[in-house]
Design a protein around this motif. Sequence first.
Motif, mmCIF file in Angstrom:
data_model
loop_
_atom_site.group_PDB
_atom_site.id
_atom_site.type_symbol
_atom_site.label_atom_id
_atom_site.label_comp_id
_atom_site.label_asym_id
_atom_site.label_seq_id
_atom_site.Cartn_x
_atom_site.Cartn_y
_atom_site.Cartn_z
ATOM 1 N N GLY A 12 0.781 -1.222 0.000
ATOM 2 C CA GLY A 12 0.000 0.000 0.000
ATOM 3 C C GLY A 12 0.813 1.273 0.000
ATOM 4 N N LEU A 13 2.114 1.158 0.194
ATOM 5 C CA LEU A 13 2.975 2.338 0.187
ATOM 6 C C LEU A 13 3.881 2.314 -1.035
ATOM 7 N N PRO A 14 4.002 3.454 -1.692
ATOM 8 C CA PRO A 14 4.907 3.519 -2.849
ATOM 9 C C PRO A 14 6.354 3.580 -2.366
ATOM 10 N N PRO A 15 7.305 3.300 -3.235
ATOM 11 C CA PRO A 15 8.698 3.474 -2.844
ATOM 12 C C PRO A 15 8.983 4.954 -2.620
ATOM 13 N N MET A 16 9.724 5.273 -1.577
ATOM 14 C CA MET A 16 10.050 6.662 -1.255
ATOM 15 C C MET A 16 11.502 6.777 -0.815
ATOM 16 N N ARG A 17 12.388 6.107 -1.545
ATOM 17 C CA ARG A 17 13.809 6.110 -1.200
ATOM 18 C C ARG A 17 14.519 7.361 -1.682
ATOM 19 N N THR A 18 13.980 8.022 -2.694
ATOM 20 C CA THR A 18 14.610 9.213 -3.254
ATOM 21 C C THR A 18 13.600 10.356 -3.265
ATOM 22 N N ILE A 19 14.099 11.566 -3.459
ATOM 23 C CA ILE A 19 13.197 12.710 -3.570
ATOM 24 C C ILE A 19 12.305 12.538 -4.797
ATOM 25 N N GLY A 20 12.840 11.982 -5.873
ATOM 26 C CA GLY A 20 12.032 11.733 -7.068
ATOM 27 C C GLY A 20 10.891 10.770 -6.789
ATOM 28 N N GLU A 21 11.152 9.704 -6.046
ATOM 29 C CA GLU A 21 10.087 8.757 -5.707
ATOM 30 C C GLU A 21 9.059 9.396 -4.783
ATOM 31 N N LEU A 22 9.529 10.224 -3.851
ATOM 32 C CA LEU A 22 8.607 10.924 -2.961
ATOM 33 C C LEU A 22 7.730 11.881 -3.758
ATOM 34 N N ARG A 23 8.329 12.617 -4.674
ATOM 35 C CA ARG A 23 7.561 13.519 -5.544
ATOM 36 C C ARG A 23 6.503 12.738 -6.327
ATOM 37 N N ALA A 24 6.899 11.613 -6.887
ATOM 38 C CA ALA A 24 5.960 10.796 -7.665
ATOM 39 C C ALA A 24 4.794 10.330 -6.792
ATOM 40 N N LEU A 26 3.599 11.747 -4.087
ATOM 41 C CA LEU A 26 2.739 12.885 -3.780
ATOM 42 C C LEU A 26 1.900 13.274 -4.995
ATOM 43 N N THR A 27 2.506 13.255 -6.167
ATOM 44 C CA THR A 27 1.797 13.596 -7.400
ATOM 45 C C THR A 27 0.675 12.596 -7.684
ATOM 46 N N MET A 28 0.899 11.336 -7.325
ATOM 47 C CA MET A 28 -0.129 10.305 -7.534
ATOM 48 C C MET A 28 -1.220 10.348 -6.463
ATOM 49 N N GLY A 29 -1.104 11.274 -5.496
ATOM 50 C CA GLY A 29 -2.159 11.451 -4.509
ATOM 51 C C GLY A 29 -2.029 10.622 -3.255
ATOM 52 N N TYR A 30 -0.846 10.125 -2.957
ATOM 53 C CA TYR A 30 -0.691 9.306 -1.754
ATOM 54 C C TYR A 30 -0.728 10.103 -0.461
ATOM 55 N N GLY A 31 -0.470 11.393 -0.507
ATOM 56 C CA GLY A 31 -0.508 12.216 0.697
ATOM 57 C C GLY A 31 -1.885 12.822 0.896
ATOM 58 N N PHE A 32 -1.887 13.927 1.606
ATOM 59 C CA PHE A 32 -3.111 14.676 1.825
ATOM 60 C C PHE A 32 -3.342 15.617 0.652
ATOM 61 N N PRO A 33 -4.569 16.087 0.462
ATOM 62 C CA PRO A 33 -4.824 17.034 -0.626
ATOM 63 C C PRO A 33 -3.901 18.256 -0.521
ATOM 64 N N LEU A 61 12.228 18.082 5.826
ATOM 65 C CA LEU A 61 11.069 18.186 4.944
ATOM 66 C C LEU A 61 10.721 16.842 4.305
ATOM 67 N N VAL A 62 11.726 16.137 3.819
ATOM 68 C CA VAL A 62 11.496 14.821 3.213
ATOM 69 C C VAL A 62 10.914 13.864 4.250
ATOM 70 N N GLU A 63 11.461 13.865 5.460
ATOM 71 C CA GLU A 63 10.940 12.995 6.517
ATOM 72 C C GLU A 63 9.500 13.347 6.862
ATOM 73 N N GLU A 64 9.196 14.639 6.901
ATOM 74 C CA GLU A 64 7.831 15.082 7.213
ATOM 75 C C GLU A 64 6.837 14.581 6.171
ATOM 76 N N PHE A 65 7.161 14.745 4.906
ATOM 77 C CA PHE A 65 6.215 14.335 3.867
ATOM 78 C C PHE A 65 6.148 12.820 3.713
ATOM 79 N N ARG A 66 7.231 12.113 3.972
ATOM 80 C CA ARG A 66 7.144 10.638 4.021
ATOM 81 C C ARG A 66 6.169 10.235 5.115
ATOM 82 N N GLY A 67 6.302 10.877 6.264
ATOM 83 C CA GLY A 67 5.415 10.588 7.390
ATOM 84 C C GLY A 67 3.964 10.893 7.080
ATOM 85 N N ARG A 68 3.726 11.955 6.328
ATOM 86 C CA ARG A 68 2.359 12.303 5.949
ATOM 87 C C ARG A 68 1.756 11.227 5.055
#
Length: 96
Positions: A12-24, A26-33, A61-68
Motif C-alpha cells: 500500500g505504500l509507494p517506494p520513497m527512497r529518493t526525492i524523485g520517488e517521494l515527488r511521484a 505525492l503527485t499520484m495522490g498518496y498524501g493529503f490534498p 522536509l522529506v521525513e515530514e512528507f514521508r510521514g504524511r
Amino acid sequence: MTAHPAESGTPGLPPMRTIGELRAALTMGYGFPGDADDFEAELAREINHADPADLSGVVRLVEEFRGRIIARRDPEFDSAVAAAVAEIRAARGNNR
C-alpha cells in the motif's frame, strides 16, 4: 536499525527512497490534498535558503512528507483523528 515502511516494501505504500520517488508518490495522490504543491514550494524554499554544507532542512522536509504519506495510508488514521476530535469537543463541552 529498522527500515522505513516504504523502504521495506510495506503493501500500500509507494517506494520513497529518493526525492524523485517521494515527488511521484505525492503527485499520484498518496498524501493529503495539496501535499504535492506544498512539498514543491517548501522544497524550493529550503534549497534556496540552505547553507550548502547543511541540508538538514531538506532532510526534515522529506521525513515530514514521508510521514504524511504513511499516516494517510494507515487504515486507522481517520478513526484516530475522529476519536481525538471527539475527545477535544467533550473536554470543551462542545458537541457540535
